[in-house]
Design an enzyme around this catalytic site. Structure first.
Site, PDB file in Angstrom:
ATOM      1  N   GLU A  93     -73.929 -23.285 -28.748  1.00  9.22           N
ATOM      2  CA  GLU A  93     -74.574 -24.569 -28.518  1.00  9.22           C
ATOM      3  C   GLU A  93     -76.088 -24.439 -28.582  1.00  9.22           C
ATOM      4  O   GLU A  93     -76.653 -23.406 -28.240  1.00  9.22           O
ATOM      5  CB  GLU A  93     -74.159 -25.121 -27.144  1.00  9.22           C
ATOM      6  CG  GLU A  93     -72.686 -25.486 -27.133  1.00  9.22           C
ATOM      7  CD  GLU A  93     -72.205 -26.036 -25.812  1.00  9.22           C
ATOM      8  OE1 GLU A  93     -71.400 -26.962 -25.831  1.00  9.22           O
ATOM      9  OE2 GLU A  93     -72.627 -25.559 -24.755  1.00  9.22           O
ATOM     10  N   CYS A 106     -83.663 -25.797 -27.230  1.00  9.32           N
ATOM     11  CA  CYS A 106     -83.157 -24.655 -26.470  1.00  9.32           C
ATOM     12  C   CYS A 106     -82.144 -23.929 -27.360  1.00  9.32           C
ATOM     13  O   CYS A 106     -81.174 -24.533 -27.821  1.00  9.32           O
ATOM     14  CB  CYS A 106     -82.493 -25.193 -25.198  1.00  9.32           C
ATOM     15  SG  CYS A 106     -81.714 -23.930 -24.206  1.00  9.32           S
ATOM     16  N   CYS A 113     -72.171 -14.329 -22.876  1.00  8.68           N
ATOM     17  CA  CYS A 113     -73.236 -13.533 -22.239  1.00  8.68           C
ATOM     18  C   CYS A 113     -72.568 -12.450 -21.399  1.00  8.68           C
ATOM     19  O   CYS A 113     -71.578 -12.702 -20.709  1.00  8.68           O
ATOM     20  CB  CYS A 113     -74.090 -14.437 -21.347  1.00  8.68           C
ATOM     21  SG  CYS A 113     -75.473 -13.560 -20.573  1.00  8.68           S
ATOM     22  N   CYS A 117     -73.846 -13.781 -14.350  1.00  9.19           N
ATOM     23  CA  CYS A 117     -74.495 -14.336 -13.153  1.00  9.19           C
ATOM     24  C   CYS A 117     -73.491 -15.273 -12.492  1.00  9.19           C
ATOM     25  O   CYS A 117     -72.813 -16.050 -13.177  1.00  9.19           O
ATOM     26  CB  CYS A 117     -75.767 -15.090 -13.527  1.00  9.19           C
ATOM     27  SG  CYS A 117     -77.016 -14.014 -14.258  1.00  9.19           S
ATOM     28  N   CYS A 120     -73.604 -19.198 -13.363  1.00 10.65           N
ATOM     29  CA  CYS A 120     -73.843 -19.677 -14.727  1.00 10.65           C
ATOM     30  C   CYS A 120     -72.546 -19.730 -15.537  1.00 10.65           C
ATOM     31  O   CYS A 120     -71.804 -18.741 -15.604  1.00 10.65           O
ATOM     32  CB  CYS A 120     -74.850 -18.755 -15.417  1.00 10.65           C
ATOM     33  SG  CYS A 120     -75.131 -19.186 -17.142  1.00 10.65           S
ATOM     34  N   CYS A 330     -79.361 -26.420 -18.140  1.00  9.10           N
ATOM     35  CA  CYS A 330     -79.364 -24.970 -17.918  1.00  9.10           C
ATOM     36  C   CYS A 330     -78.059 -24.514 -17.287  1.00  9.10           C
ATOM     37  O   CYS A 330     -77.606 -25.082 -16.302  1.00  9.10           O
ATOM     38  CB  CYS A 330     -80.461 -24.574 -16.942  1.00  9.10           C
ATOM     39  SG  CYS A 330     -82.084 -24.918 -17.539  1.00  9.10           S
TER      40      CYS A 330
HETATM   41  N1  SAH Z   1     -80.070 -14.980 -19.972  1.00  6.81           N
HETATM   42  C1  SAH Z   1     -81.342 -15.609 -19.947  1.00  6.81           C
HETATM   43  C2  SAH Z   1     -81.395 -16.983 -20.606  1.00  6.81           C
HETATM   44  C3  SAH Z   1     -80.323 -18.000 -20.288  1.00  6.81           C
HETATM   45  S1  SAH Z   1     -80.314 -18.782 -18.710  1.00  6.81           S
HETATM   46  C4  SAH Z   1     -81.886 -15.632 -18.543  1.00  6.81           C
HETATM   47  O1  SAH Z   1     -81.199 -15.176 -17.622  1.00  6.81           O
HETATM   48  O2  SAH Z   1     -83.018 -16.058 -18.351  1.00  6.81           O
HETATM   49  C5  SAH Z   1     -81.720 -19.802 -18.639  1.00  6.81           C
HETATM   50  C6  SAH Z   1     -82.089 -20.224 -17.217  1.00  6.81           C
HETATM   51  O3  SAH Z   1     -81.124 -21.159 -16.690  1.00  6.81           O
HETATM   52  C7  SAH Z   1     -82.117 -19.071 -16.225  1.00  6.81           C
HETATM   53  O4  SAH Z   1     -83.292 -19.072 -15.486  1.00  6.81           O
HETATM   54  C8  SAH Z   1     -80.917 -19.342 -15.342  1.00  6.81           C
HETATM   55  O5  SAH Z   1     -81.106 -18.805 -14.071  1.00  6.81           O
HETATM   56  C9  SAH Z   1     -80.850 -20.835 -15.339  1.00  6.81           C
HETATM   57  N2  SAH Z   1     -79.545 -21.389 -14.962  1.00  6.81           N
HETATM   58  C10 SAH Z   1     -78.312 -20.909 -15.224  1.00  6.81           C
HETATM   59  N3  SAH Z   1     -77.353 -21.704 -14.713  1.00  6.81           N
HETATM   60  C11 SAH Z   1     -77.995 -22.734 -14.114  1.00  6.81           C
HETATM   61  C12 SAH Z   1     -77.549 -23.910 -13.424  1.00  6.81           C
HETATM   62  N4  SAH Z   1     -76.265 -24.197 -13.263  1.00  6.81           N
HETATM   63  N5  SAH Z   1     -78.501 -24.733 -12.947  1.00  6.81           N
HETATM   64  C13 SAH Z   1     -79.810 -24.487 -13.147  1.00  6.81           C
HETATM   65  N6  SAH Z   1     -80.285 -23.412 -13.796  1.00  6.81           N
HETATM   66  C14 SAH Z   1     -79.386 -22.543 -14.273  1.00  6.81           C
END
Ligand code: SAH
Length: 340
Positions: A93, A106, A113, A117, A120, A330
């Site tokens: 996406e 984006c 990935c 985390c 996420c 995000c």
């Molecule tokens: N792997 C990379 C890029 C992808 S995530 C990284 O970790 O930076 C991009 C951003 O979105 C990160 O800062 C992550 O913490 C945030 N993110 C992930 N899930 C989210 C959610 N449900 N709500 C808000 N931010 C989120």
């Protein structure tokens, strides 16, 4: 399998060598870059300043195939556009976000990935594979072709961890910023990462003007609970590096999750952690979803948190995620289905 080489994979210097090896005239790389990246013309038969013989040959050697658009969802509230794209057998996406006077796109760097985390959605997929540089560049090209909009800003915040696909991400930055081609400004490109020190150093060395955003997300002593990759890539090493290299000013992202990392105690610890570093702090209220039970913070909690951080020297911004109605915000990118 086609043995054609995907044209979007080539940096300018690689293209020069490759064209020469294949017996094309030396100057042709300029024409090619111009057609593709400034006129967005992907049919070699239309490259009118290139001889017919060479046009035929280009078509035989190169593939001009962009990721195929499978579905477009538009958020009625803020006009955010989410594209589901097909790359080989997988789906990824990319999201086009409308800002006041420009667009931000984006982009994804991996299918899935590996970092997993805990908050996420992309992490629940695991890693399927890295995207090639051409597939990373192809995301922007596909959006330009479909919408006629060229974004001003690029954020590597879609699916995947950019620094675990280092070579291809580096090559994609080189292609995006080529002055003869797409000509993105280095400062308008942001790489978001959990922070992998050796790769980060390489990135800063080669592209010192690119913006770097580190997903800090939790105070060090509790970070591993939320981000298991903390064990392998400790955040304290990253913080120490930026403390010692003050010429570079990164952004630290901190997603705010109720009862997890948003208390006043957390804010005070974060303040102390970052006060010796020249940086920006980007707070991101958690985007709730159906997969995880986590909740976002209230406005009141957010304000309390910010007011504590204001005591420090660093600029603080709040990211109000767009595209929430279409799961484009995000941490909500996962692909609709996965054709295994
Ligand atoms: N792997 C990379 C890029 C992808 S995530 C990284 O970790 O930076 C991009 C951003 O979105 C990160 O800062 C992550 O913490 C945030 N993110 C992930 N899930 C989210 C959610 N449900 N709500 C808000 N931010 C989120």
């Amino acid at each position: 399998m086609s043995s054609k080489r995907l044209i979007f994979n080539f940096t300018e210097s690689e293209l020069i060598v490759f064209l020469e090896e294949n017996g094309f005239p030396k100057y042709m790389y300029k024409q090619l870059i111009k057609w593709i990246y400034t006129k967005y013309e992907l049919n070699p038969y239309k490259f009118s300043d290139i001889s017919k013989v060479n046009r035929e040959k280009l078509k035989e050697i190169f593939s001009f195939q962009l990721p195929k658009i499978v579905k477009i969802s538009i958020d009625p509230e803020d006009e955010t556009k989410k594209y589901l794209l097909k790359v080989g057998k997988h789906e990824i996406e990319t999201v086009l976000i409308k800002e006041k006077d420009h667009y931000t796109q984006c982009i994804s760097t991996q299918v899935g990935c590996p970092l997993r985390c805990k908050f996420c959605i992309t992490g629940t997929m695991g890693l399927k594979r890295n995207l090639s540089a051409g597939e990373i560049v192809g995301q922007v090209m596909a959006v330009i072709k479909e919408s006629d909009i060229k974004p001003r800003n690029l954020v590597y915040m879609g699916m995947g961890e950019p620094l675990l696909n280092y070579e291809n991400v580096m090559r994609s930055i080189e292609i995006y910023t080529n002055r003869k081609g797409l000509d993105f400004a280095f400062r308008k490109i942001t790489i978001s990462t959990i922070g992998i020190l050796d790769k980060l150093k390489g990135l800063i060395k080669k592209f010192p003007k690119v913006t770097i955003a580190i997903s800090l997300n939790q105070i060090p002593e509790e970070r591993e609970d939320l981000m298991p990759a903390e064990k392998k890539y400790p955040i304290l090493k990253i913080l120490k590096y930026f403390e010692e290299n003050k010429y570079f000013r990164p952004t630290f992202e901190y997603v705010l999750i109720k009862n997890i990392n948003s208390s006043e105690k957390h804010a005070h610890k974060l303040l102390r952690l970052l006060e010796k570093i020249r940086c920006k702090i980007n707070l991101i209220p958690y985007n709730e979803n159906k997969i995880f039970p986590y909740e976002s913070v209230s406005e009141e909690e957010l304000n309390k948190f910010i007011n504590i951080l204001y005591k420090g020297p660093n600029a603080i911004t709040v990211r109000r995620s767009k595209g929430k109605n279409i799961q484009a915000a995000c941490g909500q990118l996962a692909g609709e289905k996965d054709a295994e």
